[in-house]
Design a protein around this motif. Structure first.
Motif, PDB file in Angstrom:
ATOM      1  N   PHE A 110      43.399  43.494 -21.079  1.00 32.68           N
ATOM      2  CA  PHE A 110      43.598  42.777 -22.330  1.00 32.68           C
ATOM      3  C   PHE A 110      42.865  43.523 -23.431  1.00 32.68           C
ATOM      4  O   PHE A 110      41.710  43.903 -23.259  1.00 32.68           O
ATOM      5  N   VAL A 111      43.554  43.724 -24.541  1.00 27.87           N
ATOM      6  CA  VAL A 111      43.003  44.517 -25.642  1.00 27.87           C
ATOM      7  C   VAL A 111      43.038  43.679 -26.910  1.00 27.87           C
ATOM      8  O   VAL A 111      44.061  43.078 -27.242  1.00 27.87           O
ATOM      9  N   GLU A 112      41.917  43.634 -27.606  1.00 24.16           N
ATOM     10  CA  GLU A 112      41.841  42.917 -28.876  1.00 24.16           C
ATOM     11  C   GLU A 112      40.808  43.596 -29.776  1.00 24.16           C
ATOM     12  O   GLU A 112      40.039  44.435 -29.314  1.00 24.16           O
ATOM     13  N   TYR A 113      40.829  43.230 -31.050  1.00 30.65           N
ATOM     14  CA  TYR A 113      39.827  43.764 -31.964  1.00 30.65           C
ATOM     15  C   TYR A 113      38.452  43.268 -31.529  1.00 30.65           C
ATOM     16  O   TYR A 113      38.276  42.106 -31.178  1.00 30.65           O
ATOM     17  N   ALA A 114      37.481  44.162 -31.554  1.00 33.70           N
ATOM     18  CA  ALA A 114      36.122  43.803 -31.159  1.00 33.70           C
ATOM     19  C   ALA A 114      35.470  42.978 -32.259  1.00 33.70           C
ATOM     20  O   ALA A 114      35.648  43.251 -33.447  1.00 33.70           O
ATOM     21  N   LYS A 115      34.712  41.973 -31.853  1.00 33.63           N
ATOM     22  CA  LYS A 115      33.965  41.168 -32.815  1.00 33.63           C
ATOM     23  C   LYS A 115      32.678  41.905 -33.150  1.00 33.63           C
ATOM     24  O   LYS A 115      32.056  42.495 -32.272  1.00 33.63           O
ATOM     25  N   PRO A 116      32.251  41.881 -34.405  1.00 32.94           N
ATOM     26  CA  PRO A 116      31.004  42.572 -34.761  1.00 32.94           C
ATOM     27  C   PRO A 116      29.810  41.907 -34.106  1.00 32.94           C
ATOM     28  O   PRO A 116      29.794  40.697 -33.887  1.00 32.94           O
ATOM     29  N   ARG A 117      28.820  42.709 -33.788  1.00 31.10           N
ATOM     30  CA  ARG A 117      27.597  42.187 -33.180  1.00 31.10           C
ATOM     31  C   ARG A 117      26.824  41.354 -34.176  1.00 31.10           C
ATOM     32  O   ARG A 117      26.699  41.704 -35.344  1.00 31.10           O
ATOM     33  N   GLN A 118      26.269  40.257 -33.688  1.00 32.57           N
ATOM     34  CA  GLN A 118      25.413  39.423 -34.523  1.00 32.57           C
ATOM     35  C   GLN A 118      24.021  40.047 -34.566  1.00 32.57           C
ATOM     36  O   GLN A 118      23.539  40.544 -33.548  1.00 32.57           O
ATOM     37  N   PRO A 119      23.369  40.048 -35.711  1.00 31.93           N
ATOM     38  CA  PRO A 119      22.007  40.596 -35.766  1.00 31.93           C
ATOM     39  C   PRO A 119      21.082  39.753 -34.893  1.00 31.93           C
ATOM     40  O   PRO A 119      21.232  38.531 -34.832  1.00 31.93           O
ATOM     41  N   PRO A 120      20.137  40.386 -34.221  1.00 36.79           N
ATOM     42  CA  PRO A 120      19.230  39.619 -33.365  1.00 36.79           C
ATOM     43  C   PRO A 120      18.349  38.695 -34.197  1.00 36.79           C
ATOM     44  O   PRO A 120      17.923  39.044 -35.293  1.00 36.79           O
ATOM     45  N   THR A 121      18.094  37.532 -33.648  1.00 39.66           N
ATOM     46  CA  THR A 121      17.230  36.585 -34.347  1.00 39.66           C
ATOM     47  C   THR A 121      15.798  36.781 -33.881  1.00 39.66           C
ATOM     48  O   THR A 121      15.540  36.982 -32.697  1.00 39.66           O
ATOM     49  N   LEU A 122      14.895  36.735 -34.821  1.00 41.05           N
ATOM     50  CA  LEU A 122      13.479  36.904 -34.501  1.00 41.05           C
ATOM     51  C   LEU A 122      12.883  35.566 -34.082  1.00 41.05           C
ATOM     52  O   LEU A 122      13.186  34.532 -34.675  1.00 41.05           O
ATOM     53  N   PRO A 123      12.018  35.553 -33.077  1.00 41.82           N
ATOM     54  CA  PRO A 123      11.378  34.292 -32.698  1.00 41.82           C
ATOM     55  C   PRO A 123      10.450  33.829 -33.816  1.00 41.82           C
ATOM     56  O   PRO A 123       9.878  34.641 -34.543  1.00 41.82           O
ATOM     57  N   SER A 124      10.300  32.520 -33.934  1.00 44.35           N
ATOM     58  CA  SER A 124       9.455  31.991 -35.004  1.00 44.35           C
ATOM     59  C   SER A 124       7.993  32.353 -34.752  1.00 44.35           C
ATOM     60  O   SER A 124       7.557  32.501 -33.614  1.00 44.35           O
ATOM     61  N   GLN A 125       7.232  32.482 -35.835  1.00 46.20           N
ATOM     62  CA  GLN A 125       5.837  32.900 -35.742  1.00 46.20           C
ATOM     63  C   GLN A 125       4.957  31.859 -35.066  1.00 46.20           C
ATOM     64  O   GLN A 125       4.203  32.162 -34.173  1.00 46.20           O
ATOM     65  N   ASN A 126       5.029  30.615 -35.516  1.00 48.82           N
ATOM     66  CA  ASN A 126       4.236  29.573 -34.863  1.00 48.82           C
ATOM     67  C   ASN A 126       5.201  28.669 -34.098  1.00 48.82           C
ATOM     68  O   ASN A 126       5.969  27.950 -34.671  1.00 48.82           O
ATOM     69  N   ASN A 127       5.144  28.711 -32.850  1.00 47.82           N
ATOM     70  CA  ASN A 127       6.102  28.016 -31.987  1.00 47.82           C
ATOM     71  C   ASN A 127       5.904  26.505 -32.049  1.00 47.82           C
ATOM     72  O   ASN A 127       5.463  25.875 -31.100  1.00 47.82           O
ATOM     73  N   THR A 128       6.244  25.922 -33.185  1.00 47.15           N
ATOM     74  CA  THR A 128       6.064  24.489 -33.364  1.00 47.15           C
ATOM     75  C   THR A 128       7.219  23.690 -32.773  1.00 47.15           C
ATOM     76  O   THR A 128       7.131  22.489 -32.653  1.00 47.15           O
ATOM     77  N   ASN A 129       8.317  24.349 -32.418  1.00 45.96           N
ATOM     78  CA  ASN A 129       9.477  23.644 -31.877  1.00 45.96           C
ATOM     79  C   ASN A 129       9.287  23.285 -30.408  1.00 45.96           C
ATOM     80  O   ASN A 129      10.055  22.499 -29.872  1.00 45.96           O
ATOM     81  N   PHE A 130       8.313  23.851 -29.735  1.00 41.45           N
ATOM     82  CA  PHE A 130       8.125  23.609 -28.318  1.00 41.45           C
ATOM     83  C   PHE A 130       7.316  22.332 -28.121  1.00 41.45           C
ATOM     84  O   PHE A 130       6.264  22.152 -28.725  1.00 41.45           O
ATOM     85  N   GLN A 131       7.828  21.443 -27.286  1.00 37.47           N
ATOM     86  CA  GLN A 131       7.106  20.207 -26.986  1.00 37.47           C
ATOM     87  C   GLN A 131       6.987  20.095 -25.476  1.00 37.47           C
ATOM     88  O   GLN A 131       7.984  20.002 -24.783  1.00 37.47           O
ATOM     89  N   TYR A 132       5.766  20.125 -25.003  1.00 38.31           N
ATOM     90  CA  TYR A 132       5.521  20.008 -23.565  1.00 38.31           C
ATOM     91  C   TYR A 132       5.046  18.597 -23.252  1.00 38.31           C
ATOM     92  O   TYR A 132       4.183  18.053 -23.944  1.00 38.31           O
ATOM     93  N   GLY A 133       5.589  18.011 -22.219  1.00 40.76           N
ATOM     94  CA  GLY A 133       5.182  16.676 -21.837  1.00 40.76           C
ATOM     95  C   GLY A 133       5.679  15.625 -22.806  1.00 40.76           C
ATOM     96  O   GLY A 133       6.494  15.900 -23.683  1.00 40.76           O
ATOM     97  N   ARG A 134       5.178  14.418 -22.664  1.00 42.95           N
ATOM     98  CA  ARG A 134       5.594  13.325 -23.556  1.00 42.95           C
ATOM     99  C   ARG A 134       4.755  13.324 -24.818  1.00 42.95           C
ATOM    100  O   ARG A 134       3.562  13.538 -24.796  1.00 42.95           O
TER     101      ARG A 134
END
Length: 135
Positions: A110-134
């Motif tokens: 199967f042949v199709e036009y290639a989709k452009p690569r997405q730029p890599p996302t950088l991890p956030s500096q202060n990992n405030t999105n992580f919640q461990y436990g309750r």
């Protein structure tokens, strides 16, 4: 007799055996198409297909700048897909028309036009999105 079976069948089976052109479930969803470019994505490749075979096969449609099969990092075996880059957009279009759904080394590709690569996302500096436990 078949008509009675279709009428008495559950709704899902009626959809399965329906021949109505107006049924939306019979039309598979269309995948979004990439913008036309000189870079093509080729999938369904045989494990025996080489970069040279890919280049030779696709050179029938125009000047191939680059042909590369993606391989596993450690084993070196083909992953079953690759990329072909053409010099012109017209040659890339001809290659899609000429090779999509055709056989190469015994496999349908199967042949199709290639989709452009997405730029890599950088991890956030202060990992405030992580919640461990309750919390």
């Amino acid at each position: 007799m078949a008509l009675r079976a279709a009428v008495a069948a559950p709704r899902g089976l009626r959809r399965l055996f329906s021949t109505s052109p107006f049924s939306s479930s019979l039309n598979p969803p269309q995948r979004p198409q990439a913008e036309p470019s000189t870079n093509l994505f080729v999938s369904g490749l045989s494990k025996r297909t080489t970069d040279e075979t890919l280049r030779e096969t696709f050179s029938a449609f125009g000047e191939v700048v680059h042909a590369k099969i993606v391989k596993h990092r450690e084993s070196g075996y083909s992953k079953g897909f690759g990329f072909v880059k053409y010099a012109t957009l017209e040659a890339a279009g001809k290659a899609i028309e000429g090779m999509d759904g055709k056989f190469l080394d015994g496999w349908v590709i199967f042949v199709e036009y290639a989709k452009p690569r997405q730029p890599p996302t950088l991890p956030s500096q202060n990992n405030t999105n992580f919640q461990y436990g309750r919390q």
